[in-house]
Design a protein around this motif. Structure first.
Motif, PDB file in Angstrom:
ATOM      1  N   ALA A   1      48.773  29.575  28.029  1.00 44.68           N
ATOM      2  CA  ALA A   1      50.032  29.900  28.695  1.00 44.68           C
ATOM      3  C   ALA A   1      50.373  31.378  28.552  1.00 44.68           C
ATOM      4  O   ALA A   1      50.788  32.036  29.515  1.00 44.68           O
ATOM      5  CB  ALA A   1      51.151  29.031  28.141  1.00 44.68           C
ATOM      6  N   LEU A   2      50.200  31.922  27.351  1.00 42.53           N
ATOM      7  CA  LEU A   2      50.515  33.332  27.126  1.00 42.53           C
ATOM      8  C   LEU A   2      49.562  34.240  27.899  1.00 42.53           C
ATOM      9  O   LEU A   2      49.974  35.295  28.402  1.00 42.53           O
ATOM     10  CB  LEU A   2      50.445  33.648  25.633  1.00 42.53           C
ATOM     11  N   ALA A   3      48.292  33.850  27.995  1.00 44.76           N
ATOM     12  CA  ALA A   3      47.319  34.664  28.735  1.00 44.76           C
ATOM     13  C   ALA A   3      47.724  34.795  30.200  1.00 44.76           C
ATOM     14  O   ALA A   3      47.624  35.885  30.791  1.00 44.76           O
ATOM     15  CB  ALA A   3      45.924  34.053  28.620  1.00 44.76           C
ATOM     16  N   LEU A   4      48.199  33.704  30.792  1.00 43.33           N
ATOM     17  CA  LEU A   4      48.628  33.757  32.185  1.00 43.33           C
ATOM     18  C   LEU A   4      49.953  34.511  32.328  1.00 43.33           C
ATOM     19  O   LEU A   4      50.166  35.229  33.304  1.00 43.33           O
ATOM     20  CB  LEU A   4      48.764  32.350  32.747  1.00 43.33           C
ATOM     21  N   MET A   5      50.846  34.370  31.351  1.00 47.79           N
ATOM     22  CA  MET A   5      52.138  35.044  31.425  1.00 47.79           C
ATOM     23  C   MET A   5      52.011  36.554  31.276  1.00 47.79           C
ATOM     24  O   MET A   5      52.915  37.297  31.677  1.00 47.79           O
ATOM     25  CB  MET A   5      53.082  34.494  30.356  1.00 47.79           C
ATOM     26  N   ARG A   6      50.916  37.005  30.692  1.00 43.20           N
ATOM     27  CA  ARG A   6      50.721  38.456  30.557  1.00 43.20           C
ATOM     28  C   ARG A   6      50.382  39.109  31.889  1.00 43.20           C
ATOM     29  O   ARG A   6      50.442  40.339  32.013  1.00 43.20           O
ATOM     30  CB  ARG A   6      49.629  38.755  29.527  1.00 43.20           C
ATOM     31  N   ARG A   7      50.015  38.284  32.877  1.00 41.95           N
ATOM     32  CA  ARG A   7      49.674  38.824  34.187  1.00 41.95           C
ATOM     33  C   ARG A   7      50.930  39.000  35.027  1.00 41.95           C
ATOM     34  O   ARG A   7      51.846  38.179  34.970  1.00 41.95           O
ATOM     35  CB  ARG A   7      48.706  37.876  34.914  1.00 41.95           C
ATOM     36  N   ARG A   8      50.972  40.069  35.809  1.00 40.81           N
ATOM     37  CA  ARG A   8      52.051  40.232  36.773  1.00 40.81           C
ATOM     38  C   ARG A   8      51.919  39.164  37.852  1.00 40.81           C
ATOM     39  O   ARG A   8      50.826  38.784  38.251  1.00 40.81           O
ATOM     40  CB  ARG A   8      52.005  41.618  37.401  1.00 40.81           C
ATOM     41  N   GLY A   9      53.072  38.665  38.314  1.00 40.50           N
ATOM     42  CA  GLY A   9      53.063  37.611  39.316  1.00 40.50           C
ATOM     43  C   GLY A   9      52.203  37.916  40.537  1.00 40.50           C
ATOM     44  O   GLY A   9      51.357  37.100  40.923  1.00 40.50           O
ATOM     45  N   PRO A  10      52.377  39.092  41.166  1.00 39.46           N
ATOM     46  CA  PRO A  10      51.570  39.404  42.354  1.00 39.46           C
ATOM     47  C   PRO A  10      50.069  39.444  42.054  1.00 39.46           C
ATOM     48  O   PRO A  10      49.256  39.028  42.893  1.00 39.46           O
ATOM     49  CB  PRO A  10      52.087  40.789  42.764  1.00 39.46           C
ATOM     50  N   ASP A  11      49.691  39.943  40.865  1.00 42.20           N
ATOM     51  CA  ASP A  11      48.272  39.991  40.509  1.00 42.20           C
ATOM     52  C   ASP A  11      47.704  38.587  40.340  1.00 42.20           C
ATOM     53  O   ASP A  11      46.596  38.289  40.789  1.00 42.20           O
ATOM     54  CB  ASP A  11      48.074  40.779  39.207  1.00 42.20           C
ATOM     55  N   LEU A  12      48.478  37.721  39.697  1.00 38.31           N
ATOM     56  CA  LEU A  12      48.019  36.353  39.482  1.00 38.31           C
ATOM     57  C   LEU A  12      47.889  35.620  40.807  1.00 38.31           C
ATOM     58  O   LEU A  12      46.895  34.917  41.052  1.00 38.31           O
ATOM     59  CB  LEU A  12      48.991  35.622  38.559  1.00 38.31           C
ATOM     60  N   MET A  13      48.850  35.798  41.690  1.00 37.02           N
ATOM     61  CA  MET A  13      48.820  35.116  42.979  1.00 37.02           C
ATOM     62  C   MET A  13      47.695  35.619  43.872  1.00 37.02           C
ATOM     63  O   MET A  13      47.219  34.902  44.753  1.00 37.02           O
ATOM     64  CB  MET A  13      50.170  35.260  43.678  1.00 37.02           C
ATOM     65  N   ALA A  14      47.251  36.858  43.622  1.00 33.54           N
ATOM     66  CA  ALA A  14      46.135  37.396  44.394  1.00 33.54           C
ATOM     67  C   ALA A  14      44.805  36.786  43.952  1.00 33.54           C
ATOM     68  O   ALA A  14      43.837  36.793  44.715  1.00 33.54           O
ATOM     69  CB  ALA A  14      46.087  38.917  44.248  1.00 33.54           C
ATOM     70  N   GLU A  15      44.744  36.258  42.736  1.00 33.15           N
ATOM     71  CA  GLU A  15      43.500  35.721  42.202  1.00 33.15           C
ATOM     72  C   GLU A  15      43.449  34.197  42.192  1.00 33.15           C
ATOM     73  O   GLU A  15      42.383  33.608  41.985  1.00 33.15           O
ATOM     74  CB  GLU A  15      43.285  36.240  40.776  1.00 33.15           C
ATOM     75  N   VAL A  16      44.589  33.570  42.369  1.00 32.52           N
ATOM     76  CA  VAL A  16      44.665  32.113  42.316  1.00 32.52           C
ATOM     77  C   VAL A  16      45.095  31.591  43.684  1.00 32.52           C
ATOM     78  O   VAL A  16      46.014  32.141  44.297  1.00 32.52           O
ATOM     79  CB  VAL A  16      45.664  31.662  41.231  1.00 32.52           C
ATOM     80  N   SER A  17      44.438  30.547  44.156  1.00 34.74           N
ATOM     81  CA  SER A  17      44.742  30.007  45.475  1.00 34.74           C
ATOM     82  C   SER A  17      46.166  29.459  45.535  1.00 34.74           C
ATOM     83  O   SER A  17      46.772  29.127  44.514  1.00 34.74           O
ATOM     84  CB  SER A  17      43.751  28.897  45.836  1.00 34.74           C
ATOM     85  N   GLU A  18      46.676  29.349  46.738  1.00 32.75           N
ATOM     86  CA  GLU A  18      48.034  28.846  46.926  1.00 32.75           C
ATOM     87  C   GLU A  18      48.170  27.422  46.405  1.00 32.75           C
ATOM     88  O   GLU A  18      49.181  27.073  45.794  1.00 32.75           O
ATOM     89  CB  GLU A  18      48.399  28.905  48.406  1.00 32.75           C
ATOM     90  N   SER A  19      47.150  26.598  46.631  1.00 32.92           N
ATOM     91  CA  SER A  19      47.233  25.205  46.174  1.00 32.92           C
ATOM     92  C   SER A  19      47.250  25.122  44.654  1.00 32.92           C
ATOM     93  O   SER A  19      47.980  24.305  44.073  1.00 32.92           O
ATOM     94  CB  SER A  19      46.056  24.396  46.723  1.00 32.92           C
ATOM     95  N   ALA A  20      46.465  25.982  43.983  1.00 33.47           N
ATOM     96  CA  ALA A  20      46.448  25.985  42.518  1.00 33.47           C
ATOM     97  C   ALA A  20      47.772  26.493  41.962  1.00 33.47           C
ATOM     98  O   ALA A  20      48.285  25.953  40.966  1.00 33.47           O
ATOM     99  CB  ALA A  20      45.291  26.830  42.000  1.00 33.47           C
ATOM    100  N   MET A  21      48.354  27.512  42.597  1.00 34.17           N
ATOM    101  CA  MET A  21      49.643  28.019  42.153  1.00 34.17           C
ATOM    102  C   MET A  21      50.723  26.963  42.335  1.00 34.17           C
ATOM    103  O   MET A  21      51.634  26.832  41.499  1.00 34.17           O
ATOM    104  CB  MET A  21      50.014  29.288  42.928  1.00 34.17           C
ATOM    105  N   PHE A  22      50.618  26.185  43.405  1.00 30.05           N
ATOM    106  CA  PHE A  22      51.587  25.107  43.632  1.00 30.05           C
ATOM    107  C   PHE A  22      51.482  24.073  42.518  1.00 30.05           C
ATOM    108  O   PHE A  22      52.498  23.618  41.982  1.00 30.05           O
ATOM    109  CB  PHE A  22      51.326  24.453  44.984  1.00 30.05           C
ATOM    110  N   ARG A  23      50.269  23.708  42.143  1.00 31.43           N
ATOM    111  CA  ARG A  23      50.073  22.717  41.083  1.00 31.43           C
ATOM    112  C   ARG A  23      50.589  23.238  39.738  1.00 31.43           C
ATOM    113  O   ARG A  23      51.216  22.503  38.967  1.00 31.43           O
ATOM    114  CB  ARG A  23      48.592  22.338  40.989  1.00 31.43           C
ATOM    115  N   LEU A  24      50.344  24.517  39.479  1.00 30.66           N
ATOM    116  CA  LEU A  24      50.831  25.119  38.241  1.00 30.66           C
ATOM    117  C   LEU A  24      52.358  25.153  38.231  1.00 30.66           C
ATOM    118  O   LEU A  24      52.995  24.793  37.234  1.00 30.66           O
ATOM    119  CB  LEU A  24      50.263  26.529  38.092  1.00 30.66           C
TER     120      LEU A  24
END
Length: 244
Positions: free
Chosen positions: A121-144
């Motif tokens: 959880a902390l590893a993902l929270m260290r990422r900026r939102g726009p950067d994370l969304m650029a690397e993770v698909s929309e469906s995966a972000m929805f599930r998260l």
């Protein structure tokens, strides 16, 4: 006998089922490596080997390492949500203060029992939102988002119940729920380190131990102080107001 038009649909359905099964196998293997080695030491090659595939197949199912790790976090969060739901049901007849205490305690206990959840959880929270969304698909972000939201909804509900009863003084319960989640993860990391740092004298550090019980108690006290609103903060600033 299947009609010619039905056969392609059946094949697509079977292919989708196999894809979902393979995805679950990869996530399960990632979760196992997280629990055994920690997030930092879990490599795609090791995950693929555990499933019996090559790393190229992993990237057919996930956009990259970040997405795989995000969906592994979903598995932890779904487990956590079940525990929080059980606590909510068990304390439904109790005061909002007791219910919030039980929820925060359950969250702390889960994090202490599953340190890889905290790391992930902390590893993902260290990422900026726009950067994370650029690397993770929309469906995966929805599930998260759905999994995090499911946990936070139970916490928010307890806070809202306290506000309605007049016990809590919170203007934005959902914001406080998010803050408690984020700060709780950081506090649980402190429990993993197990050390406190203070200044014994100017420029002289002093290191002492902190126990998991200390951390759990602090998380509960902090949550209760925050829902108490400005009056609790004023009391901390002005000791005489505690007697009023």
């Amino acid at each position: 006998m299947a009609t010619p038009s039905a056969a392609p649909a059946d094949r697509r359905s079977n292919a989708a089922t196999r894809r979902r099964q393979r995805e679950r196998e990869i996530i399960d293997a990632t979760r196992q490596l997280f629990d055994e080695r920690g997030v930092r030491d879990a490599q795609i090659e090791d995950i693929a080997k555990a499933v019996g595939i090559n790393r190229a197949i992993v990237y057919r199912h996930f956009t990259g390492k970040e997405e795989l790790f995000a969906l592994t976090l979903v598995q932890y969060l779904d487990e956590l949500r079940v525990k929080l739901y059980e606590v909510t049901a068990d304390t439904a007849s109790e005061s909002p203060r007791a219910q919030l205490t039980a929820l925060v305690t359950a969250f702390a206990d889960y994090g202490l029992e599953h340190p890889a959840f905290v790391d992930n959880a902390l590893a993902l929270m260290r990422r900026r939102g726009p950067d994370l969304m650029a690397e993770v698909s929309e469906s995966a972000m929805f599930r998260l988002g759905r999994s995090i939201g499911g946990c936070l909804a139970l916490l928010t509900g307890a806070i809202e119940a306290g506000v309605e009863a007049g016990d809590f003084h919170v203007e934005k319960p959902y914001l406080l729920a998010n803050l408690l989640y984020a700060s709780g993860l950081g506090t649980l990391q402190l429990a993993r380190v197990g050390l406190l740092v203070a200044e014994a004298a100017p420029g002289i550090p002093q290191v002492s131990n902190v126990t998991t019980d200390d951390v759990r108690e602090h998380m509960v006290i902090s949550a209760l102080a925050l829902v108490s609103g400005p009056r609790a903060i004023d009391a901390l600033k002005d000791p005489e107001s505690k007697q009023s």
